[in-house]
Design a protein around this motif. Sequence first.
Motif, PDB file in Angstrom:
ATOM      1  N   ILE A   1       5.250  12.789   0.040  1.00 53.73           N
ATOM      2  CA  ILE A   1       4.796  11.415   0.325  1.00 53.73           C
ATOM      3  C   ILE A   1       5.233  10.910   1.702  1.00 53.73           C
ATOM      4  CG2 ILE A   1       4.802  10.781  -2.122  1.00 53.73           C
ATOM      5  CD1 ILE A   1       7.374   9.119  -1.480  1.00 53.73           C
ATOM      6  N   GLY A   2       6.112  11.623   2.403  1.00 50.06           N
ATOM      7  CA  GLY A   2       6.745  11.076   3.588  1.00 50.06           C
ATOM      8  C   GLY A   2       5.844  10.847   4.786  1.00 50.06           C
ATOM      9  N   TYR A   3       4.640  11.448   4.796  1.00 46.70           N
ATOM     10  CA  TYR A   3       3.722  11.265   5.920  1.00 46.70           C
ATOM     11  C   TYR A   3       2.803  10.053   5.703  1.00 46.70           C
ATOM     12  CZ  TYR A   3       0.645  12.822   9.793  1.00 46.70           C
ATOM     13  OH  TYR A   3      -0.077  12.918  10.971  1.00 46.70           O
ATOM     14  N   LEU A   4       2.884   9.421   4.561  1.00 43.12           N
ATOM     15  CA  LEU A   4       1.981   8.306   4.263  1.00 43.12           C
ATOM     16  C   LEU A   4       2.065   7.173   5.295  1.00 43.12           C
ATOM     17  CD1 LEU A   4       2.221   8.112   0.366  1.00 43.12           C
ATOM     18  CD2 LEU A   4       0.154   8.603   1.704  1.00 43.12           C
ATOM     19  N   PRO A   5       3.265   6.770   5.726  1.00 43.79           N
ATOM     20  CA  PRO A   5       3.295   5.722   6.766  1.00 43.79           C
ATOM     21  C   PRO A   5       2.622   6.162   8.070  1.00 43.79           C
ATOM     22  CG  PRO A   5       5.436   5.887   5.683  1.00 43.79           C
ATOM     23  CD  PRO A   5       4.627   7.065   5.233  1.00 43.79           C
TER      24      PRO A   5
ATOM     25  N   THR B   1       6.102   7.650 -10.199  1.00 41.50           N
ATOM     26  CA  THR B   1       6.019   8.039  -8.790  1.00 41.50           C
ATOM     27  C   THR B   1       6.011   6.818  -7.882  1.00 41.50           C
ATOM     28  OG1 THR B   1       4.918  10.139  -9.225  1.00 41.50           O
ATOM     29  CG2 THR B   1       4.529   9.149  -7.069  1.00 41.50           C
ATOM     30  N   TYR B   2       5.307   5.774  -8.282  1.00 40.87           N
ATOM     31  CA  TYR B   2       5.285   4.552  -7.470  1.00 40.87           C
ATOM     32  C   TYR B   2       6.673   3.935  -7.368  1.00 40.87           C
ATOM     33  CZ  TYR B   2       4.322  -0.259  -6.054  1.00 40.87           C
ATOM     34  OH  TYR B   2       4.337  -1.468  -5.409  1.00 40.87           O
ATOM     35  N   ASP B   3       7.392   3.869  -8.484  1.00 46.95           N
ATOM     36  CA  ASP B   3       8.737   3.288  -8.460  1.00 46.95           C
ATOM     37  C   ASP B   3       9.660   4.066  -7.524  1.00 46.95           C
ATOM     38  OD1 ASP B   3       7.924   1.367 -10.215  1.00 46.95           O
ATOM     39  OD2 ASP B   3       8.925   2.211 -11.970  1.00 46.95           O
ATOM     40  N   LEU B   4       9.586   5.387  -7.565  1.00 43.35           N
ATOM     41  CA  LEU B   4      10.421   6.199  -6.688  1.00 43.35           C
ATOM     42  C   LEU B   4       9.951   6.136  -5.238  1.00 43.35           C
ATOM     43  CD1 LEU B   4      10.991   9.379  -8.891  1.00 43.35           C
ATOM     44  CD2 LEU B   4      12.650   7.595  -8.350  1.00 43.35           C
ATOM     45  N   ALA B   5       8.638   6.060  -5.032  1.00 43.31           N
ATOM     46  CA  ALA B   5       8.099   6.020  -3.667  1.00 43.31           C
ATOM     47  C   ALA B   5       8.602   4.798  -2.910  1.00 43.31           C
ATOM     48  CB  ALA B   5       6.578   6.033  -3.692  1.00 43.31           C
ATOM     49  N   GLN B   6       8.732   3.678  -3.597  1.00 48.04           N
ATOM     50  CA  GLN B   6       9.254   2.477  -2.951  1.00 48.04           C
ATOM     51  C   GLN B   6      10.662   2.710  -2.414  1.00 48.04           C
ATOM     52  OE1 GLN B   6       8.165  -1.351  -5.140  1.00 48.04           O
ATOM     53  NE2 GLN B   6       7.749   0.185  -6.713  1.00 48.04           N
ATOM     54  N   ILE B   7      11.474   3.403  -3.191  1.00 52.22           N
ATOM     55  CA  ILE B   7      12.849   3.691  -2.786  1.00 52.22           C
ATOM     56  C   ILE B   7      12.866   4.671  -1.620  1.00 52.22           C
ATOM     57  CG2 ILE B   7      15.031   4.704  -3.546  1.00 52.22           C
ATOM     58  CD1 ILE B   7      14.212   3.862  -6.433  1.00 52.22           C
ATOM     59  N   ILE B   8      12.106   5.750  -1.763  1.00 49.92           N
ATOM     60  CA  ILE B   8      12.189   6.862  -0.815  1.00 49.92           C
ATOM     61  C   ILE B   8      11.565   6.519   0.530  1.00 49.92           C
ATOM     62  CG2 ILE B   8      11.350   9.218  -0.395  1.00 49.92           C
ATOM     63  CD1 ILE B   8      11.749   9.708  -3.409  1.00 49.92           C
TER      64      ILE B   8
ATOM     65  N   ALA C   1      -9.376   8.293  -0.338  1.00 50.44           N
ATOM     66  CA  ALA C   1      -8.216   7.994  -1.180  1.00 50.44           C
ATOM     67  C   ALA C   1      -7.228   9.142  -1.076  1.00 50.44           C
ATOM     68  CB  ALA C   1      -8.634   7.778  -2.633  1.00 50.44           C
ATOM     69  N   VAL C   2      -5.995   8.855  -1.472  1.00 49.31           N
ATOM     70  CA  VAL C   2      -4.948   9.863  -1.539  1.00 49.31           C
ATOM     71  C   VAL C   2      -4.458   9.958  -2.976  1.00 49.31           C
ATOM     72  CG1 VAL C   2      -2.652  10.565  -0.728  1.00 49.31           C
ATOM     73  CG2 VAL C   2      -4.217   9.413   0.841  1.00 49.31           C
ATOM     74  N   PHE C   3      -4.243  11.189  -3.453  1.00 43.17           N
ATOM     75  CA  PHE C   3      -3.702  11.424  -4.791  1.00 43.17           C
ATOM     76  C   PHE C   3      -2.313  12.041  -4.617  1.00 43.17           C
ATOM     77  CE2 PHE C   3      -8.363  12.753  -5.332  1.00 43.17           C
ATOM     78  CZ  PHE C   3      -8.793  11.434  -5.398  1.00 43.17           C
ATOM     79  N   ILE C   4      -1.306  11.454  -5.243  1.00 41.06           N
ATOM     80  CA  ILE C   4       0.074  11.912  -5.083  1.00 41.06           C
ATOM     81  C   ILE C   4       0.557  12.571  -6.368  1.00 41.06           C
ATOM     82  CG2 ILE C   4       2.462  11.174  -4.683  1.00 41.06           C
ATOM     83  CD1 ILE C   4       0.702  11.042  -2.201  1.00 41.06           C
ATOM     84  N   THR C   5       1.127  13.779  -6.234  1.00 39.91           N
ATOM     85  CA  THR C   5       1.657  14.474  -7.420  1.00 39.91           C
ATOM     86  C   THR C   5       3.039  13.970  -7.793  1.00 39.91           C
ATOM     87  OG1 THR C   5       2.618  16.280  -6.077  1.00 39.91           O
ATOM     88  CG2 THR C   5       0.344  16.563  -6.877  1.00 39.91           C
ATOM     89  N   HIS C   6       3.905  13.743  -6.799  1.00 37.32           N
ATOM     90  CA  HIS C   6       5.236  13.213  -7.095  1.00 37.32           C
ATOM     91  C   HIS C   6       5.866  12.667  -5.822  1.00 37.32           C
ATOM     92  CE1 HIS C   6       6.216  17.298  -5.751  1.00 37.32           C
ATOM     93  NE2 HIS C   6       7.457  16.894  -5.541  1.00 37.32           N
ATOM     94  N   ALA C   7       7.054  12.052  -5.960  1.00 37.33           N
ATOM     95  CA  ALA C   7       7.574  11.204  -4.893  1.00 37.33           C
ATOM     96  C   ALA C   7       8.609  11.847  -3.990  1.00 37.33           C
ATOM     97  CB  ALA C   7       8.160   9.915  -5.496  1.00 37.33           C
ATOM     98  N   HIS C   8       8.752  13.164  -3.993  1.00 44.62           N
ATOM     99  CA  HIS C   8       9.646  13.764  -3.016  1.00 44.62           C
ATOM    100  C   HIS C   8       9.075  13.600  -1.611  1.00 44.62           C
ATOM    101  CE1 HIS C   8      12.050  16.440  -5.991  1.00 44.62           C
ATOM    102  NE2 HIS C   8      12.769  15.410  -5.604  1.00 44.62           N
ATOM    103  N   LEU C   9       9.976  13.532  -0.622  1.00 45.14           N
ATOM    104  CA  LEU C   9       9.569  13.206   0.743  1.00 45.14           C
ATOM    105  C   LEU C   9       8.586  14.221   1.317  1.00 45.14           C
ATOM    106  CD1 LEU C   9      10.334  10.888   2.659  1.00 45.14           C
ATOM    107  CD2 LEU C   9      12.003  12.406   3.724  1.00 45.14           C
TER     108      LEU C   9
END
Length: 466
Positions: free
Chosen positions: A71-75, A92-99, A60-68
């Motif tokens: 989270i940017g390496y997830l794809p 964080t999920y709402d912002l991750a969708q945008i970013i 699993a992955v745990f994310i602290t916040h949605a700055h690139l």
Amino acid sequence: MTFPIRLQFLGAHSGVTGSKTLLEWNKQRFLVDCGLFQGPSAVRQMNWVDLPVPADSIAAVFITHAHLDHIGYLPRLYQQGFRGPIYCSEGTYDLAQIILLDSAHLEEESARFARETQYSNHQNPLPLFTTQDAENVLKKFKPIPRYEWTTVGDGISIRLHRAGHIIGASLVEIRMHSDRHSKTVTFSGDVGHEDSLTLKGPDPLPPSDIVILEGTYGDRLHERVDATEKLGTFLKQAIDRQGVVVIPAFAVGRSQEIIYMIAQLEQQGVIPVVPVVLDSPMSDKALKAFFSHDEDHRVNSSFNRHTNFYPQNFETSTSADQSMLATMRDGPAIVISASGMLAGGRILHHLKKRLPDPRNMVVFCGYQAEGTKGRFLQDNSATLKTLRIHHKEVELAAEIVTISNLSAHADYAQLCAWLKQTPHKPRKILINHGQPEAQGSLVEHIKKELGWDAAASSVQTTWDFL
């Protein structure tokens, strides 16, 4: 039986981007944050390198916040075979969708441009990841509420606490227990402070055996001045000379704070009402997400989205045509655009237009990483005659200023004050997400002011604890 804990820093151990930490315990692997490396080309090339362990071995992955950079390496991780859950807060999920979708679009556009112009060493330039990759990995997100334990593996649970950095930003508390033994590791992510006008500060650090603490400003103190007052002084100077103020601002967090500050300055009569343009589609979307998460807003905050949050003559620019018109309008005016470190995006078009005019002003209001165009301009503006943008030299005559205490990162004094709130002395604090000198400085401050055992991840990237 007691199982050893292994921590391996795969990014942000000698800088402030590419945050990735591998946690191994009881034959299980987890990743805390999964960010992109940002900065000069040599640094960005590291994003093409696969993880040193098979992606499908990560539970699993745990994310602290949605700055690139978190989270940017997830794809890319999904491309390599990861199919596990990604835990984070709702915000964080709402912002991750945008970013992530925006980043994928920019990757595809950059690859297309390189193919059409043949501006590449590769015969067929490819994007780092595609929109489909981003959509695929977003399906793996599992938002969880803060302050509740969630079981994520065999003998391992996590709990989120507010970090105060941006909407959704969270401390990740990880508890590992076997038989009657239990250990807790807490990752701070990026830690905010109490000076934001719009966001609550961080929750106290929970009792932890090991703490992974960011050190972005480990060797610096923010100015102890009123940031709104300083911004007002700068804006008035440029407006009085009919100039255009260009503010490079991160789409998530900083743009929203700046908008509200300008509105306050207008309402107080510090600056006259002038056009204020938010030229960033992602910032516009992030603004909507911001208003959806009042759990992170300041208690009894004075702002209201319908009455006093926006400047009087506020507009958003979402299309390319609107952005082009914004670069052509006369002053006085204020333009807020991204990227915040001048790494690309619409801000560069504004700079090409505005830098040659001495009436204009550029206001830096966020951290400029080593090797970025923003840091270069910030450090050398007094001696530079031109700045290279889009492969052309642009005359530099505009005034360049900085408001350092608008950063959403706590400085070393604020971090030490925050650590002191916990009654439990950690066994070890490891500093990451900072330049080596900043990490080393924060280590010394923690040892001197708190008497705690601390070390920098820049000196050793793999740590084992029994």
